[in-house]
Structure formats: C-alpha cells, structure tokens
Design a protein around this motif. Structure first.
Motif, PDB file in Angstrom:
ATOM      1  N   MET A   1       0.839  -1.198   0.000  1.00 15.45           N
ATOM      2  CA  MET A   1       0.000   0.000   0.000  1.00 15.45           C
ATOM      3  C   MET A   1       0.872   1.245   0.000  1.00 15.45           C
ATOM      4  N   ARG A   2       1.879   1.231   0.852  1.00 13.38           N
ATOM      5  CA  ARG A   2       2.786   2.372   0.947  1.00 13.38           C
ATOM      6  C   ARG A   2       3.546   2.580  -0.360  1.00 13.38           C
ATOM      7  N   LYS A   3       4.032   1.494  -0.948  1.00 17.96           N
ATOM      8  CA  LYS A   3       4.762   1.579  -2.218  1.00 17.96           C
ATOM      9  C   LYS A   3       3.850   2.075  -3.340  1.00 17.96           C
ATOM     10  N   LEU A   4       2.604   1.618  -3.350  1.00 20.74           N
ATOM     11  CA  LEU A   4       1.656   2.068  -4.365  1.00 20.74           C
ATOM     12  C   LEU A   4       1.375   3.559  -4.225  1.00 20.74           C
ATOM     13  N   LEU A   5       1.197   4.020  -3.000  1.00 21.64           N
ATOM     14  CA  LEU A   5       0.942   5.441  -2.771  1.00 21.64           C
ATOM     15  C   LEU A   5       2.142   6.287  -3.182  1.00 21.64           C
ATOM     16  N   ILE A   6       3.336   5.845  -2.855  1.00 20.78           N
ATOM     17  CA  ILE A   6       4.545   6.585  -3.227  1.00 20.78           C
ATOM     18  C   ILE A   6       4.700   6.623  -4.752  1.00 20.78           C
ATOM     19  N   THR A   7       4.390   5.513  -5.410  1.00 22.57           N
ATOM     20  CA  THR A   7       4.465   5.462  -6.870  1.00 22.57           C
ATOM     21  C   THR A   7       3.459   6.415  -7.503  1.00 22.57           C
ATOM     22  N   LEU A   8       2.226   6.398  -6.999  1.00 25.69           N
ATOM     23  CA  LEU A   8       1.190   7.296  -7.533  1.00 25.69           C
ATOM     24  C   LEU A   8       1.552   8.756  -7.295  1.00 25.69           C
ATOM     25  N   ASN A   9       2.133   9.049  -6.133  1.00 22.45           N
ATOM     26  CA  ASN A   9       2.549  10.409  -5.827  1.00 22.45           C
ATOM     27  C   ASN A   9       3.636  10.881  -6.793  1.00 22.45           C
ATOM     28  N   ALA A  10       4.618  10.031  -7.050  1.00 20.10           N
ATOM     29  CA  ALA A  10       5.709  10.396  -7.965  1.00 20.10           C
ATOM     30  C   ALA A  10       5.201  10.558  -9.396  1.00 20.10           C
ATOM     31  N   MET A  11       4.288   9.685  -9.818  1.00 20.92           N
ATOM     32  CA  MET A  11       3.740   9.800 -11.159  1.00 20.92           C
ATOM     33  C   MET A  11       2.936  11.088 -11.308  1.00 20.92           C
ATOM     34  N   HIS A  12       2.185  11.421 -10.284  1.00 23.16           N
ATOM     35  CA  HIS A  12       1.377  12.640 -10.328  1.00 23.16           C
ATOM     36  C   HIS A  12       2.271  13.874 -10.317  1.00 23.16           C
ATOM     37  N   LYS A  13       3.359  13.812  -9.550  1.00 22.03           N
ATOM     38  CA  LYS A  13       4.288  14.944  -9.475  1.00 22.03           C
ATOM     39  C   LYS A  13       4.988  15.177 -10.814  1.00 22.03           C
ATOM     40  N   ASN A  14       5.412  14.087 -11.470  1.00 29.52           N
ATOM     41  CA  ASN A  14       6.140  14.186 -12.737  1.00 29.52           C
ATOM     42  C   ASN A  14       5.230  14.203 -13.959  1.00 29.52           C
ATOM     43  N   ASN A  15       3.922  13.970 -13.738  1.00 28.03           N
ATOM     44  CA  ASN A  15       2.942  13.955 -14.811  1.00 28.03           C
ATOM     45  C   ASN A  15       3.289  12.908 -15.868  1.00 28.03           C
ATOM     46  N   THR A  16       3.646  11.709 -15.411  1.00 25.33           N
ATOM     47  CA  THR A  16       3.996  10.615 -16.317  1.00 25.33           C
ATOM     48  C   THR A  16       3.125   9.412 -16.016  1.00 25.33           C
ATOM     49  N   ALA A  17       2.850   8.632 -17.035  1.00 27.06           N
ATOM     50  CA  ALA A  17       2.085   7.397 -16.872  1.00 27.06           C
ATOM     51  C   ALA A  17       3.016   6.273 -16.445  1.00 27.06           C
ATOM     52  N   TRP A  18       2.431   5.221 -15.916  1.00 27.06           N
ATOM     53  CA  TRP A  18       3.202   4.074 -15.424  1.00 27.06           C
ATOM     54  C   TRP A  18       3.693   3.242 -16.583  1.00 27.06           C
ATOM     55  N   SER A  19       4.932   2.792 -16.477  1.00 29.92           N
ATOM     56  CA  SER A  19       5.452   1.847 -17.459  1.00 29.92           C
ATOM     57  C   SER A  19       6.362   0.873 -16.725  1.00 29.92           C
ATOM     58  N   LEU A  20       6.411  -0.336 -17.220  1.00 28.31           N
ATOM     59  CA  LEU A  20       7.201  -1.378 -16.566  1.00 28.31           C
ATOM     60  C   LEU A  20       8.695  -1.072 -16.649  1.00 28.31           C
ATOM     61  N   GLN A  21       9.145  -0.378 -17.677  1.00 32.04           N
ATOM     62  CA  GLN A  21      10.560  -0.080 -17.838  1.00 32.04           C
ATOM     63  C   GLN A  21      11.041   0.940 -16.812  1.00 32.04           C
ATOM     64  N   HIS A  22      10.187   1.872 -16.424  1.00 31.71           N
ATOM     65  CA  HIS A  22      10.595   2.938 -15.510  1.00 31.71           C
ATOM     66  C   HIS A  22      10.308   2.613 -14.048  1.00 31.71           C
TER      67      HIS A  22
END
Length: 136
Positions: A112-133
């Motif tokens: 849960m914590r990792k998912l929230l941190i990932t969503l926060n970083a994606m929202h901050k950088n305005n990037t979509a999720w990708s398996l490579q990154h």
C-alpha cells in the motif's frame, strides 16, 4: 471528473498503474488533493501509512500505522490487494517480503505504501506508469 479535461488527464495517469481502478483514482483525486505536492514521507504520513514506533526506555514495541485519512487507506488496501495479483512489480515486491518471513498483512501494508509513493511520484512528474521505468 468526466467533464474536466484536466481531471480526466490526472485520472488517466493514476489508472495507468495495473491495480488502480476508477474507484481508487477518484478517491485519491477527491480526498487527497495534496498528491504530487508532498514528498514520499509526508504523503505516507498524511494517509497514515508511515510506521510509528512504540518505544519507551528499554522497551521496543512493534511498529504500527495509525492516524491519517482512513478513507484513502481503506481504498488503497483494495488497490494494493489487486496490484499484488496483476501488477508484476507489486507482485514481486509482495512475494519478496513473504519470502523474508513477513506476515501477509504486513507485506500488503508495505505494498500500500509503495503504491501510494508510486502514484505520488507519477502525479508529481505527470507521467504514466510503465514497466521499464518502475523500480523493484
């Protein structure tokens, strides 16, 4: 969310992560307007996913999560549960914690914590999720 192109773009970024559905994305946008503006420690503490210690003198208690916004935490629980099944990065993280001997609920809370941190970083950088990154 459907009527505003800005909100729709933010929702699309959040929903690009496997395991994040429309309910989790809408809940984060509605109940967590600080997403993308805080660092990882601040956002996890705000939601109540930061582990707090129960130490006093020589006593060393167990670390627990508490406080914060319980409505986001309960929705993140279901999102993390789904992500550990369909997101390869979260699944590997969860299985690694289980292999180390962590209890399943503790491992799920870490997801849960990792998912929230990932969503926060994606929202901050305005990037979509990708398996490579994504990081393991």
């Amino acid at each position: 969310i459907r009527n505003s192109p800005v909100w729709r773009e933010k929702e699309d970024i959040l929903k690009s992560v496997p395991g994040v559905g429309p309910v989790l994305a809408a809940s984060i946008l509605a109940f967590l307007p600080e997403i993308g503006k805080l660092n990882r420690r601040q956002i996890t503490s705000l939601v109540g996913l930061a582990p707090f210690d129960r130490d006093s003198g020589y006593y060393r208690g167990r670390r627990k999560i508490w406080g914060g916004r319980s409505n986001i935490r309960s929705v993140l629980y279901m999102g993390a549960l789904t992500a550990t099944r369909c997101n390869p990065v979260m699944k590997a993280f969860y299985m690694r914690l289980i292999a180390k001997g962590k209890e399943p609920k503790v491992a799920l809370t870490a997801c849960m914590r990792k998912l929230l941190i990932t969503l926060n970083a994606m929202h901050k950088n305005n990037t979509a999720w990708s398996l490579q990154h994504s990081c393991c």
